[in-house]
Motif scaffolding. Sequence first.
Motif, PDB file in Angstrom:
ATOM      1  N   THR A   1      -0.932  18.302  42.354  1.00 28.81           N
ATOM      2  CA  THR A   1      -2.049  17.461  41.928  1.00 28.81           C
ATOM      3  C   THR A   1      -1.557  16.384  40.967  1.00 28.81           C
ATOM      4  OG1 THR A   1      -2.599  18.844  40.023  1.00 28.81           O
ATOM      5  CG2 THR A   1      -3.659  19.410  42.125  1.00 28.81           C
ATOM      6  N   ARG A   2      -2.413  15.411  40.726  1.00 32.78           N
ATOM      7  CA  ARG A   2      -2.170  14.441  39.661  1.00 32.78           C
ATOM      8  C   ARG A   2      -3.502  14.182  38.966  1.00 32.78           C
ATOM      9  NH1 ARG A   2      -1.987   8.186  41.961  1.00 32.78           N
ATOM     10  NH2 ARG A   2      -4.001   8.267  43.021  1.00 32.78           N
ATOM     11  N   ARG A   3      -3.423  13.902  37.690  1.00 34.39           N
ATOM     12  CA  ARG A   3      -4.629  13.621  36.903  1.00 34.39           C
ATOM     13  C   ARG A   3      -4.799  12.116  36.748  1.00 34.39           C
ATOM     14  NH1 ARG A   3      -5.124  16.941  31.509  1.00 34.39           N
ATOM     15  NH2 ARG A   3      -5.558  18.562  33.049  1.00 34.39           N
ATOM     16  N   ILE A   4      -6.022  11.643  36.959  1.00 35.92           N
ATOM     17  CA  ILE A   4      -6.359  10.240  36.739  1.00 35.92           C
ATOM     18  C   ILE A   4      -7.002  10.125  35.365  1.00 35.92           C
ATOM     19  CG2 ILE A   4      -7.590   8.231  37.615  1.00 35.92           C
ATOM     20  CD1 ILE A   4      -5.369   9.376  39.459  1.00 35.92           C
ATOM     21  N   VAL A   5      -6.551   9.144  34.575  1.00 37.65           N
ATOM     22  CA  VAL A   5      -6.976   9.045  33.176  1.00 37.65           C
ATOM     23  C   VAL A   5      -7.382   7.617  32.836  1.00 37.65           C
ATOM     24  CG1 VAL A   5      -5.413  10.925  32.515  1.00 37.65           C
ATOM     25  CG2 VAL A   5      -4.647   8.546  32.303  1.00 37.65           C
ATOM     26  N   MET A   6      -8.072   7.486  31.722  1.00 37.38           N
ATOM     27  CA  MET A   6      -8.343   6.184  31.106  1.00 37.38           C
ATOM     28  C   MET A   6      -7.353   6.004  29.966  1.00 37.38           C
ATOM     29  SD  MET A   6     -10.504   3.456  30.818  1.00 37.38           S
ATOM     30  CE  MET A   6     -12.176   3.894  31.316  1.00 37.38           C
ATOM     31  N   LEU A   7      -6.542   4.968  30.038  1.00 33.19           N
ATOM     32  CA  LEU A   7      -5.581   4.657  28.976  1.00 33.19           C
ATOM     33  C   LEU A   7      -6.138   3.541  28.099  1.00 33.19           C
ATOM     34  CD1 LEU A   7      -2.090   4.573  30.741  1.00 33.19           C
ATOM     35  CD2 LEU A   7      -3.111   6.435  29.433  1.00 33.19           C
ATOM     36  N   GLU A   8      -6.010   3.713  26.776  1.00 33.14           N
ATOM     37  CA  GLU A   8      -6.481   2.707  25.822  1.00 33.14           C
ATOM     38  C   GLU A   8      -5.562   2.658  24.613  1.00 33.14           C
ATOM     39  OE1 GLU A   8     -10.942   3.057  25.160  1.00 33.14           O
ATOM     40  OE2 GLU A   8     -10.445   5.026  26.015  1.00 33.14           O
ATOM     41  N   ARG A   9      -5.593   1.531  23.919  1.00 34.78           N
ATOM     42  CA  ARG A   9      -4.953   1.445  22.606  1.00 34.78           C
ATOM     43  C   ARG A   9      -5.930   1.970  21.557  1.00 34.78           C
ATOM     44  NH1 ARG A   9      -4.814  -3.375  24.471  1.00 34.78           N
ATOM     45  NH2 ARG A   9      -6.205  -4.121  22.845  1.00 34.78           N
ATOM     46  N   PRO A  10      -5.443   2.601  20.509  1.00 36.14           N
ATOM     47  CA  PRO A  10      -6.348   3.061  19.448  1.00 36.14           C
ATOM     48  C   PRO A  10      -7.096   1.887  18.822  1.00 36.14           C
ATOM     49  CG  PRO A  10      -4.166   4.051  19.200  1.00 36.14           C
ATOM     50  CD  PRO A  10      -4.031   2.982  20.257  1.00 36.14           C
ATOM     51  N   GLY A  11      -8.425   2.022  18.695  1.00 36.29           N
ATOM     52  CA  GLY A  11      -9.224   1.042  17.962  1.00 36.29           C
ATOM     53  C   GLY A  11      -9.421  -0.301  18.632  1.00 36.29           C
ATOM     54  N   HIS A  12      -9.219  -0.413  19.952  1.00 37.43           N
ATOM     55  CA  HIS A  12      -9.391  -1.733  20.583  1.00 37.43           C
ATOM     56  C   HIS A  12     -10.869  -2.104  20.625  1.00 37.43           C
ATOM     57  CE1 HIS A  12     -10.992  -0.665  24.633  1.00 37.43           C
ATOM     58  NE2 HIS A  12     -10.395   0.481  24.393  1.00 37.43           N
ATOM     59  N   SER A  13     -11.159  -3.399  20.755  1.00 39.35           N
ATOM     60  CA  SER A  13     -12.520  -3.912  20.583  1.00 39.35           C
ATOM     61  C   SER A  13     -13.480  -3.474  21.683  1.00 39.35           C
ATOM     62  CB  SER A  13     -12.495  -5.446  20.517  1.00 39.35           C
ATOM     63  OG  SER A  13     -11.947  -5.987  21.715  1.00 39.35           O
ATOM     64  N   GLY A  14     -12.967  -3.149  22.863  1.00 39.72           N
ATOM     65  CA  GLY A  14     -13.844  -2.754  23.963  1.00 39.72           C
ATOM     66  C   GLY A  14     -14.023  -1.260  24.093  1.00 39.72           C
TER      67      GLY A  14
END
Length: 293
Positions: free
Chosen positions: A260-273
């Motif tokens: 299997t593989r996991r699909i994720v949401m990647l973000e920078r800490p504290g970004h404006s969106g």
Amino acid sequence: MSIRALRTLQAIARHGSFASAGAAVGLTQSAVSLQVKSLEEEFGAKLFDRSRRLPVLTDAGKVLVEKSAEVLALYDQLGPALSEEGVLAGKVKLGVIQTALATFLPDALVQLNAAHPDARFHVVAGMSAELAAQVAAHELDAAITTELVRPHPSDLISTPLYEDQFWVVAPKGQEHLSPSELLQAYPFIRFDLASWAGRMIDRALRQMQIRPQEEMILDNQRVILSMVERGLGTAIVPMLPQLAQEIPLTCLPFGTPHMTRRIVMLERPGHSGGQLAAAMAEVMIDLAGSRTC
């Protein structure tokens, strides 16, 4: 003071040259130079040492880069702060891998557009590795990708969304063969190793000591499935179980246990969106849950 000029300054600091920054923000190199000049005139200080081949930030430039990042973060929060309670506003630059584009993302966008009409998602397609790098470089606010595979950018926040399974796919009517027999019986259509899915497949094949006869290297799952459907080879692709049951191909689980593989949401800490990205993640999780029930 121009907000756009400050964004251009941030792009120069990230990319290291006026030309690269211009490409990132959609300006010519001369337009970038004019914006830098306007900032230097406004603040009465040189921001770059131009005596070298590539511009180098002066001490004043470093201070303005640091402080302007705070200004831009506050500016980007104005829209959400002024919107009605419970209704999100603003724009998010969102990178998305092809498989998510073809499954949950369209329905997620429909739901979010209805719930938050003043929110905008600028969607960019790409491979997980390049999208993760763009998030780290502030070129994207967030990205829907495969779970981080080394090498990968550090300091990114990862929110799990759903899981795919890997399947050996071959032309119809080959269910009597085992996965390893299918991979040896046909030319192999490989997922590009530039993709994280391609690296995972390659690592698993080497561990299983399976060496299929490579025929094509492609980076688009729909194209790979089309090639297999026309009898041009066999492949290993990540798919939701429901899709594996629906497509007109032989689909057998790859790996023991089923890989299997996991699909994720990647973000920078504290970004404006962050609020919009969180809303997108929540809808994607709900859609995936409804498909697996």
